[in-house]
Design a protein around this motif. Sequence first.
Motif, short mmCIF file in Angstrom:
data_model
loop_
_atom_site.label_atom_id
_atom_site.label_comp_id
_atom_site.label_asym_id
_atom_site.label_seq_id
_atom_site.Cartn_x
_atom_site.Cartn_y
_atom_site.Cartn_z
N ASP A 46 3.23 11.11 -8.37
CA ASP A 46 1.98 10.64 -8.79
C ASP A 46 1.63 11.12 -10.19
O ASP A 46 1.01 10.45 -10.97
N SER B 167 2.92 0.56 -0.15
CA SER B 167 2.55 1.72 -1.19
C SER B 167 3.50 1.66 -2.36
O SER B 167 2.99 2.06 -3.53
N LYS C 151 2.75 -1.16 -4.63
CA LYS C 151 1.62 -1.01 -5.32
C LYS C 151 1.83 -0.04 -6.54
O LYS C 151 1.48 -0.15 -7.69
N CYS D 105 -9.48 1.39 5.85
CA CYS D 105 -8.93 2.72 5.28
C CYS D 105 -8.82 2.54 3.68
O CYS D 105 -8.60 1.34 3.15
N GLU D 106 -9.48 3.45 2.97
CA GLU D 106 -9.54 3.28 1.62
C GLU D 106 -8.32 3.02 1.01
O GLU D 106 -8.04 2.60 0.03
N ASP D 107 -7.40 3.89 1.60
CA ASP D 107 -5.85 3.72 0.82
C ASP D 107 -5.33 2.15 1.02
O ASP D 107 -4.82 1.48 0.03
N GLU D 108 -5.63 1.79 2.19
CA GLU D 108 -5.32 0.38 2.44
C GLU D 108 -5.92 -0.58 1.75
O GLU D 108 -5.44 -1.49 0.98
N ASN E 142 -7.32 -0.16 -1.35
CA ASN E 142 -6.49 0.09 -2.85
C ASN E 142 -5.19 -0.74 -2.74
O ASN E 142 -5.07 -1.43 -3.79
N ILE E 143 -4.56 -0.61 -1.99
CA ILE E 143 -3.34 -1.27 -1.78
C ILE E 143 -3.38 -2.81 -1.91
O ILE E 143 -2.70 -3.50 -2.52
#
Length: 848
Positions: free
Chosen positions: A96, A476, A479, A518-521, A523-524
């Motif tokens: 990251d 992920s 992305k 889900c926030e991560d999902e 975003n993806i």
Amino acid sequence: MSVQSTPQLINSIDSQNPSTSSRLRVVPDDVFLRDSNNRAWLLRGVNLSGSCKFPRYPVPVPSNIGGKAFLEPRSSMKRVGENGNSTDGAGLKHADEHVSNLNEHAHVNANEMSNRNEQAQQSATQEGKISFVGRPFELEEADEHLARLRHWGFRMIRWVVTWEAIEHQGPGIYDQEFLDYTVKALLKAKEYGFKVMIDFHQDVWSRFSGGSGAPLWTFYAAGLDPHHFAATGAAFVHNTLQEHEPLLRMAWLTNYYKLACASMFTLFYAGKTLAPKCTFENGVNIQDYLQSHFLGSIKALVDRIHECRDGEENEGKNLLEDEVVIGYDSWNEPSCGWIGLERLDILPEQHDMRQGDMPTPLQSLMLGEGLVVRNVATYRLELIGPVKSGSRTIDPSAHPTSFQEPVKAWLSPSLREELDFKYGFQRDSTFPKAGECLWAQHGVWSIKDRKVLQQDYFARGPSAKPIHWVPDHWLSFAKRVTEVVRQVHPTAILFLEPPVYVPPPDFVSRRASASPQCEDEDNIEAVLTSNMVYTPHHYDDLVLLTKKYLGWINIDLLGLSRGRHKSLLGSIVLGKKSTEALFGSQIDEIQKECYERLGQRPVLIGETGLHFDVGLDEAERSGDMRRSDKKKQGSSLSLPWIGSKRAMNPPDRKPKTASISKQFQQAFDNILNGLDRTMVHYTLWNYTIENDAQFGDGWNGENLSLYSLNSVSASASENSSDNAYHKLNRGGRAIEQFCRPYPIATVGNPIKIRFDRHKKSFELRTRTTIEKMSEVDPVLAACGTVAKTEVYVPRFHFPGPEHCIVKVSDGSWEWDTEKQIVYWIYEDSENREVIDHWMTVTLSGNWT
């Protein structure tokens, strides 16, 4: 009504304002790409090229070449960083951080790198230096090949680049000469008006595991020893076959299931979960280490393209972004490795491509440890697919390259220490010890007892939590690729490529569900669905694998993968009409899947094509027609013969040629007609400059190139037109099939394409609406320029207006025979909301 317009009546939009149609964009809920005049673009293109999978210098290394040209013998372990080369371990930081701070450590001074390249080039032979400069073509040859592709009607290029081409010398050391060459080659593509998608390409991980893609040092980072892959069955590699060993057809695909490739993809995508002990300096897991370096290579190329401007440094207009390079592929044919396997002691059902030796995952692990393994299943390809032919015992020490000594697929302690020094690997003390299977050291199996300890380890990991590769790992990473690209090129189109035979993620249903998101999902999904073209691959797999097309039987492997058929036997398709329509119906299904799961958007088939030796017997392949089956009839279009066994060097004799079979013509027509009927975008695989009579595309016996050095144009027998003898047709194969009329840019939408190459007739239907007609570039509207539909009409089939009959429903048309374009302007719509238009082109009776 048909009205032929004068050249003065219709002026080219591009000639008045070249920038107006230079950028293509993805519009929500639209299956076409749009230019600034809101015309619908239908992309037709080709992959350039198959030879980009292997180096050009110091000598070309296609897969039939073995010895030290392929894999340098171990002699000097001189550190990569000596004589000015970097050994700072770039890329060891957390992934990251690497994405946000790549510029701080992923690049070296340009002058310093130039000096490095000079030094490295001088000692290339001694130190095994390779280079991909000249892939896909030498710059002095670019005009010939790009002009040919343009002449054949292509406007899109899927530009093949491998990780190895950029970072082959060592971690964090990018081949600046190759990056500079690529920019120069792309500028040549610009001269011919091509749109380019950069394809980050791989097949079964790397050349050294039987495919292409990742550099050699990635195996060393994982502790694997490619010098012993052949002996231990860790990979089936054409370059390392012995003289007596046949090259099994399409056997390279089986490497996805074998130790080398399966381990690398498992580590790349899920190392933190499944190999937590594999950490480098500062606790960086091998997953982050590999991913950060791959992303660094991607960014090095994107940066170099971004830096190409018509002024000094960052001043001036960018010469390539959007106008030429419209976007980037997420990664070619990604694989899950062993992620998700529930059992290791059986051959998994999903491992359906079976040819030659097919060890179970446990047997692969045992062979990698150098153990003698009995009852390894063997398979052969038959008309209905893979069939088990028996079993055999494999003893790694009995392989000719082992010299009766014990060998393993894992680096010995001394070799790993030397290679760690050479490449600057700084392993943590927790890293599995050298000379022993890292999976055994993670408790997956027992070397001593030769048995599995955790059957579902790759499905659940140490925590016993189910692992889902697509949502948890593949999406992920796709992305992250997109973010790296768009940090530099914000308007780049993402060409999202799913794993082979894996349906697209169902973002539409997920948005419609009532469950919390889900926030991560989220975003993806936001990153991957923005400005995205869905880019799966699709072949007629049975014909591709068996090189036979009988016309009355095929297999619906797409339906089998989607669960519509319970068995291979149940997926058999019978009947001439059904087999002819199968490919098109599968493309139709792929499009509908995309629309239902990802929303309405363009679908581009990134790869499709066919071996040119489909349906040929050995005599026909060798060119000895006196021995061929007299019942077989084919055109005189010639193609290379590919030998079934590896030869270290091409023979010094006149190349042999052979005719294309009726089987090939029928199967290729099915593919191309299906693509036309569904109006899907596509890039054919492939155009290889080096395709020759002995080894085809130069990669694993494949022979799909539309061009061959030894080919004679089909025009000699297929078309009496002088246009068919055009100098740019020289070297083309099956031109009469793939060189087809189609609408390049349509005012409104194309709604139907139909081309009959036998009857020499073409039909196009389009539809306009007030809404679409009103969305015109204001600059064009202000200068009174009228938008026009541009239709590619090849001289190969239609020699010009004096020999053809053109009819249109309304408006006027002009035929530019030099550009092979018919320009069509509709008549005034009179404010009707929806208008259907049609055009037909047929060969007139006065042409012979």
